[in-house]
Design a protein around this motif. Structure first.
Motif, mmCIF file in Angstrom:
data_model
loop_
_atom_site.group_PDB
_atom_site.id
_atom_site.type_symbol
_atom_site.label_atom_id
_atom_site.label_comp_id
_atom_site.label_asym_id
_atom_site.label_seq_id
_atom_site.Cartn_x
_atom_site.Cartn_y
_atom_site.Cartn_z
ATOM 1 N N SER A 87 2.565 1.648 -3.322
ATOM 2 C CA SER A 87 1.595 2.026 -4.340
ATOM 3 C C SER A 87 1.263 3.512 -4.264
ATOM 4 O O SER A 87 1.234 4.211 -5.282
ATOM 5 C CB SER A 87 0.320 1.198 -4.188
ATOM 6 O OG SER A 87 -0.669 1.634 -5.078
ATOM 7 N N VAL A 88 1.020 4.011 -3.053
ATOM 8 C CA VAL A 88 0.717 5.432 -2.881
ATOM 9 C C VAL A 88 1.918 6.281 -3.303
ATOM 10 O O VAL A 88 1.766 7.287 -3.999
ATOM 11 C CB VAL A 88 0.300 5.741 -1.427
ATOM 12 C CG1 VAL A 88 0.212 7.236 -1.197
ATOM 13 C CG2 VAL A 88 -1.025 5.064 -1.103
ATOM 14 N N HIS A 122 -4.786 6.442 -2.960
ATOM 15 C CA HIS A 122 -4.752 5.038 -3.426
ATOM 16 C C HIS A 122 -6.012 4.687 -4.214
ATOM 17 O O HIS A 122 -5.939 4.020 -5.250
ATOM 18 C CB HIS A 122 -4.600 4.116 -2.218
ATOM 19 C CG HIS A 122 -4.469 2.680 -2.586
ATOM 20 N ND1 HIS A 122 -3.377 2.171 -3.240
ATOM 21 C CD2 HIS A 122 -5.315 1.641 -2.402
ATOM 22 C CE1 HIS A 122 -3.540 0.879 -3.445
ATOM 23 N NE2 HIS A 122 -4.712 0.535 -2.950
ATOM 24 N N ALA A 123 -7.160 5.148 -3.755
ATOM 25 C CA ALA A 123 -8.431 4.786 -4.384
ATOM 26 C C ALA A 123 -8.734 5.585 -5.641
ATOM 27 O O ALA A 123 -9.474 5.117 -6.507
ATOM 28 C CB ALA A 123 -9.574 4.978 -3.375
ATOM 29 N N ASN A 124 -8.194 6.790 -5.758
ATOM 30 C CA ASN A 124 -8.605 7.692 -6.837
ATOM 31 C C ASN A 124 -7.578 7.940 -7.930
ATOM 32 O O ASN A 124 -7.873 8.676 -8.879
ATOM 33 C CB ASN A 124 -9.054 9.021 -6.238
ATOM 34 C CG ASN A 124 -10.311 8.846 -5.410
ATOM 35 O OD1 ASN A 124 -11.364 8.520 -5.940
ATOM 36 N ND2 ASN A 124 -10.191 9.038 -4.110
ATOM 37 N N TYR A 125 -6.410 7.381 -7.816
ATOM 38 C CA TYR A 125 -5.381 7.610 -8.853
ATOM 39 C C TYR A 125 -4.819 6.292 -9.355
ATOM 40 O O TYR A 125 -4.938 5.284 -8.793
ATOM 41 C CB TYR A 125 -4.258 8.491 -8.312
ATOM 42 C CG TYR A 125 -4.699 9.902 -8.083
ATOM 43 C CD1 TYR A 125 -4.654 10.824 -9.113
ATOM 44 C CD2 TYR A 125 -5.179 10.318 -6.845
ATOM 45 C CE1 TYR A 125 -5.068 12.137 -8.913
ATOM 46 C CE2 TYR A 125 -5.601 11.620 -6.632
ATOM 47 C CZ TYR A 125 -5.540 12.518 -7.672
ATOM 48 O OH TYR A 125 -5.951 13.809 -7.483
ATOM 49 N N GLN A 133 -5.324 6.833 1.745
ATOM 50 C CA GLN A 133 -6.397 5.983 1.211
ATOM 51 C C GLN A 133 -7.079 6.659 0.020
ATOM 52 O O GLN A 133 -7.384 6.006 -0.967
ATOM 53 C CB GLN A 133 -7.436 5.680 2.296
ATOM 54 C CG GLN A 133 -6.951 4.789 3.405
ATOM 55 C CD GLN A 133 -6.771 3.339 2.969
ATOM 56 O OE1 GLN A 133 -7.205 2.926 1.912
ATOM 57 N NE2 GLN A 133 -6.112 2.573 3.829
ATOM 58 N N HIS A 134 -7.297 7.966 0.125
ATOM 59 C CA HIS A 134 -7.919 8.722 -0.965
ATOM 60 C C HIS A 134 -7.052 8.665 -2.232
ATOM 61 O O HIS A 134 -7.553 8.420 -3.328
ATOM 62 C CB HIS A 134 -8.145 10.172 -0.540
ATOM 63 C CG HIS A 134 -8.647 11.030 -1.641
ATOM 64 N ND1 HIS A 134 -9.959 11.023 -2.064
ATOM 65 C CD2 HIS A 134 -8.005 11.923 -2.434
ATOM 66 C CE1 HIS A 134 -10.097 11.862 -3.069
ATOM 67 N NE2 HIS A 134 -8.919 12.431 -3.308
ATOM 68 N N LYS A 147 1.978 6.403 -7.057
ATOM 69 C CA LYS A 147 0.887 7.216 -7.595
ATOM 70 C C LYS A 147 1.189 8.703 -7.438
ATOM 71 O O LYS A 147 0.888 9.493 -8.333
ATOM 72 C CB LYS A 147 -0.437 6.844 -6.924
ATOM 73 C CG LYS A 147 -0.929 5.487 -7.377
ATOM 74 C CD LYS A 147 -2.198 5.081 -6.689
ATOM 75 C CE LYS A 147 -2.579 3.684 -7.165
ATOM 76 N NZ LYS A 147 -3.962 3.367 -6.960
ATOM 77 N N LYS A 169 -6.100 8.783 5.985
ATOM 78 C CA LYS A 169 -7.254 9.022 5.110
ATOM 79 C C LYS A 169 -6.810 9.631 3.788
ATOM 80 O O LYS A 169 -7.336 9.281 2.724
ATOM 81 C CB LYS A 169 -8.277 9.932 5.801
ATOM 82 C CG LYS A 169 -9.044 9.244 6.894
ATOM 83 C CD LYS A 169 -10.040 10.181 7.550
ATOM 84 C CE LYS A 169 -10.738 9.497 8.713
ATOM 85 N NZ LYS A 169 -11.680 10.394 9.390
ATOM 86 N N PHE A 176 0.835 -1.201 0.000
ATOM 87 C CA PHE A 176 0.000 0.000 0.000
ATOM 88 C C PHE A 176 0.874 1.256 0.000
ATOM 89 O O PHE A 176 0.660 2.173 -0.795
ATOM 90 C CB PHE A 176 -0.930 -0.010 1.220
ATOM 91 C CG PHE A 176 -1.680 1.265 1.431
ATOM 92 C CD1 PHE A 176 -2.786 1.571 0.653
ATOM 93 C CD2 PHE A 176 -1.278 2.165 2.401
ATOM 94 C CE1 PHE A 176 -3.485 2.757 0.845
ATOM 95 C CE2 PHE A 176 -1.966 3.353 2.601
ATOM 96 C CZ PHE A 176 -3.066 3.649 1.817
#
Length: 85
Positions: free
Chosen positions: A12-13, A82-85, A79-80, A16, A76, A9
């Motif tokens: 990955s972030v 990670h989920a949006n890009y 997580q944002h 990104k 948070k 994770f």
């Protein structure tokens, strides 16, 4: 507060932010989170205005912060991204 992040994770972030973030002399920044490495590239850093996350050798990481709420908000943001890009 659960303080366990998966190394995949974090990586990955970081990637990104490097891919989609704006580059400057200190690294890349996206959604208020800066990503950069130390001089040899062995330690990765993710940082906002209140929290510094260092990630390195043997997938160990360390937070620097003043209040636990700051880490929760920082996670948070991660997580944002990670989920949006």
């Amino acid at each position: 507060m659960k303080n366990e992040l998966d190394s995949r994770f974090i990586l990955s972030v970081f990637e990104k932010i490097k891919t989609h973030g704006k580059e400057d002399q200190e690294g890349h920044i996206l959604e208020g989170v800066r990503a950069y490495t130390d001089f040899d590239g062995y330690t990765l850093f993710l940082q906002d205005a209140s929290v510094l996350l260092s990630f390195g050798f043997h997938n160990q990481y360390h937070f620097q912060y003043e209040k636990a709420e700051q880490v929760e908000q920082f996670e948070k943001k991660l997580q944002h991204i990670h989920a949006n890009y």
